[in-house]
Write a protein that holds these residues in place. Sequence first.
Motif, mmCIF file in Angstrom:
data_model
loop_
_atom_site.group_PDB
_atom_site.id
_atom_site.type_symbol
_atom_site.label_atom_id
_atom_site.label_comp_id
_atom_site.label_asym_id
_atom_site.label_seq_id
_atom_site.Cartn_x
_atom_site.Cartn_y
_atom_site.Cartn_z
ATOM 1 N N PRO A 134 0.810 -1.218 0.000
ATOM 2 C CA PRO A 134 0.000 0.000 0.000
ATOM 3 C C PRO A 134 0.839 1.262 0.000
ATOM 4 O O PRO A 134 1.919 1.312 0.595
ATOM 5 C CB PRO A 134 -0.813 -0.125 1.295
ATOM 6 C CG PRO A 134 0.046 -0.944 2.184
ATOM 7 C CD PRO A 134 0.759 -1.917 1.298
ATOM 8 N N GLN A 191 1.178 4.688 1.515
ATOM 9 C CA GLN A 191 0.633 5.331 2.701
ATOM 10 C C GLN A 191 0.071 6.717 2.381
ATOM 11 O O GLN A 191 -0.774 7.223 3.101
ATOM 12 C CB GLN A 191 1.706 5.424 3.783
ATOM 13 C CG GLN A 191 2.109 4.061 4.338
ATOM 14 C CD GLN A 191 3.063 4.183 5.501
ATOM 15 O OE1 GLN A 191 3.630 5.243 5.746
ATOM 16 N NE2 GLN A 191 3.246 3.100 6.224
ATOM 17 N N TRP A 200 -4.776 11.368 0.390
ATOM 18 C CA TRP A 200 -5.168 10.202 1.179
ATOM 19 C C TRP A 200 -4.005 9.640 1.983
ATOM 20 O O TRP A 200 -2.874 9.578 1.501
ATOM 21 C CB TRP A 200 -5.693 9.088 0.264
ATOM 22 C CG TRP A 200 -6.928 9.412 -0.502
ATOM 23 C CD1 TRP A 200 -7.012 9.770 -1.815
ATOM 24 C CD2 TRP A 200 -8.275 9.416 -0.006
ATOM 25 N NE1 TRP A 200 -8.319 9.991 -2.169
ATOM 26 C CE2 TRP A 200 -9.121 9.777 -1.090
ATOM 27 C CE3 TRP A 200 -8.841 9.132 1.236
ATOM 28 C CZ2 TRP A 200 -10.490 9.872 -0.960
ATOM 29 C CZ3 TRP A 200 -10.219 9.229 1.355
ATOM 30 C CH2 TRP A 200 -11.025 9.595 0.278
ATOM 31 N N ASN A 249 -3.520 5.911 4.001
ATOM 32 C CA ASN A 249 -4.211 4.628 3.971
ATOM 33 C C ASN A 249 -3.544 3.589 4.867
ATOM 34 O O ASN A 249 -2.333 3.630 5.098
ATOM 35 C CB ASN A 249 -4.249 4.074 2.534
ATOM 36 C CG ASN A 249 -4.721 5.100 1.536
ATOM 37 O OD1 ASN A 249 -5.877 5.471 1.524
ATOM 38 N ND2 ASN A 249 -3.802 5.586 0.697
ATOM 39 N N THR A 250 -4.359 2.642 5.311
ATOM 40 C CA THR A 250 -3.860 1.475 6.030
ATOM 41 C C THR A 250 -4.823 0.317 5.799
ATOM 42 O O THR A 250 -5.973 0.528 5.392
ATOM 43 C CB THR A 250 -3.714 1.752 7.535
ATOM 44 O OG1 THR A 250 -3.055 0.643 8.157
ATOM 45 C CG2 THR A 250 -5.077 1.950 8.197
ATOM 46 N N THR A 282 -9.817 -1.435 3.622
ATOM 47 C CA THR A 282 -8.861 -0.360 3.885
ATOM 48 C C THR A 282 -9.529 0.740 4.700
ATOM 49 O O THR A 282 -10.733 0.977 4.580
ATOM 50 C CB THR A 282 -8.333 0.250 2.579
ATOM 51 O OG1 THR A 282 -9.434 0.762 1.815
ATOM 52 C CG2 THR A 282 -7.576 -0.776 1.757
ATOM 53 N N SER A 329 -9.022 4.815 5.320
ATOM 54 C CA SER A 329 -8.346 5.960 4.717
ATOM 55 C C SER A 329 -8.840 7.254 5.339
ATOM 56 O O SER A 329 -10.016 7.385 5.671
ATOM 57 C CB SER A 329 -8.595 6.005 3.205
ATOM 58 O OG SER A 329 -8.214 4.804 2.581
#
Length: 459
Positions: free
Chosen positions: A284, A286, A304, A306-307, A319, A321
């Motif tokens: 991903p 980040q 964004w 994200n994780t 996810t 976000s």
Amino acid sequence: LGLSQGEVVGQSVFDVYRDFPDILSNLRSALSGQEIEDTVNIIDRFYEVYYSPIRDKRGNVTGVFGVSVDVSRRKQTEAKLRATKDRFRALIETTSDWAWEVDSDGIYTYSSPKVRDLLGYEPDELIGKTPFDIMIDDINVVRETYRRYVEYREPFDGLVNTCVHKDGHRIVLETSGVPIFDAENNFIGYRGIDRDITLRTMAEHELRKEKEAAQMYLDIAGVIMLVINADRTVRLINRRGCEILGYSESEIVGKDWFDNFLPAAIRNEVGAGFDHLISGRETPMQYHENPVLTADGEEKLIAWHNTFIRDDDGTVIGTLSSGADITDRHRADQERKELESQLQHSQRMETIGTLAGGIAHDFNNILFPILGYTDLAMEDIGKAHPTYKNLEQVVKAGYRAKELVEQIMVFSRQMDRDVGPIHLHLIVREALKFIRASLPTTIDIQQNVNIESGVVTAL
């Protein structure tokens, strides 16, 4: 009947069954054109009978077809079932749930002993009362809900209500019931159970408070908070996200994020990237930026972070976000860059103007003696001299050079010129001369300048 087949065949059914009025009544009804289903008692045995009229081609009844089935054993089974029912009641009275029965008016006709543990009452204390006599909080709501079930004779399950214990404290019960009908299928009440869910309700209340607090934190956040499931659908979005997109929460949750809220130009690319992330084929990012599509068709640029969201087994299921709307910031950056570019261009032009002004001054200083000495030479030799015309061309070229210097001085803002009428065709031809000097000789300039192009007021 104790008769052989030979004793019956050829005899009138009314003679054979003369001692059984129920059968005769059914036969007469069948002969009148009715189909009959009934259960009759013949010499201590029970039979289910079916009679159907036989008709000719004109529809006239010409006879009766009948079938009788001995159901005596089933009747015996029903008697056993009644005994089983008694045992079942005994079993009910030992369960952890409170069992009860009410009549068609909702009045208790039976209460299992478990009511002592749940509400502190003896079973006999509730006989003759209704559930609403021991209920508190939202009594009218529960009463109306129960009335609708009674109206349609429907079972109900999980009807939550709050009752008061005999000692005064509150008990939350979950009530389920089924309608009871008598042998004639008349509704006679409900039979059901109540389960104590007080502790569960308290736990749910605490969980709901924690969820509301978490939702409040999400809603006061100044960024989008977004959860996308592995199947691309939106599981959660906060208030700020709804405001930016211009949709209500119900219009977003459950929808495909990529098909509905991203511009068509990037939809497939970003969606494919998400699928690769979920499948583990890519790591991903980040941080990334991409536009979203609002309800009114506007695109907004979102930054964004994200994780991943994983289940207990570590499998990626979605996810989480956070997205900041950087549309205005991006627009301001673009405007700033444009202003910087304009400023740099202006500074370059100012530098060029300064340089041109200096060159023009120097050129003017050179031009002044050329024109002056040429005029003196022309006076000395007179018009009859062969060189006079050549010197006239020098003077003419000198004055053209003087006009060029004036134009350079105006460009460098070091000289003011009066506004006056100017013939456009002359300006165009003068400009073509400058252009010609800067172009390769391989390029030919074709002129089509109308001398009637008119006059404008300009420098």
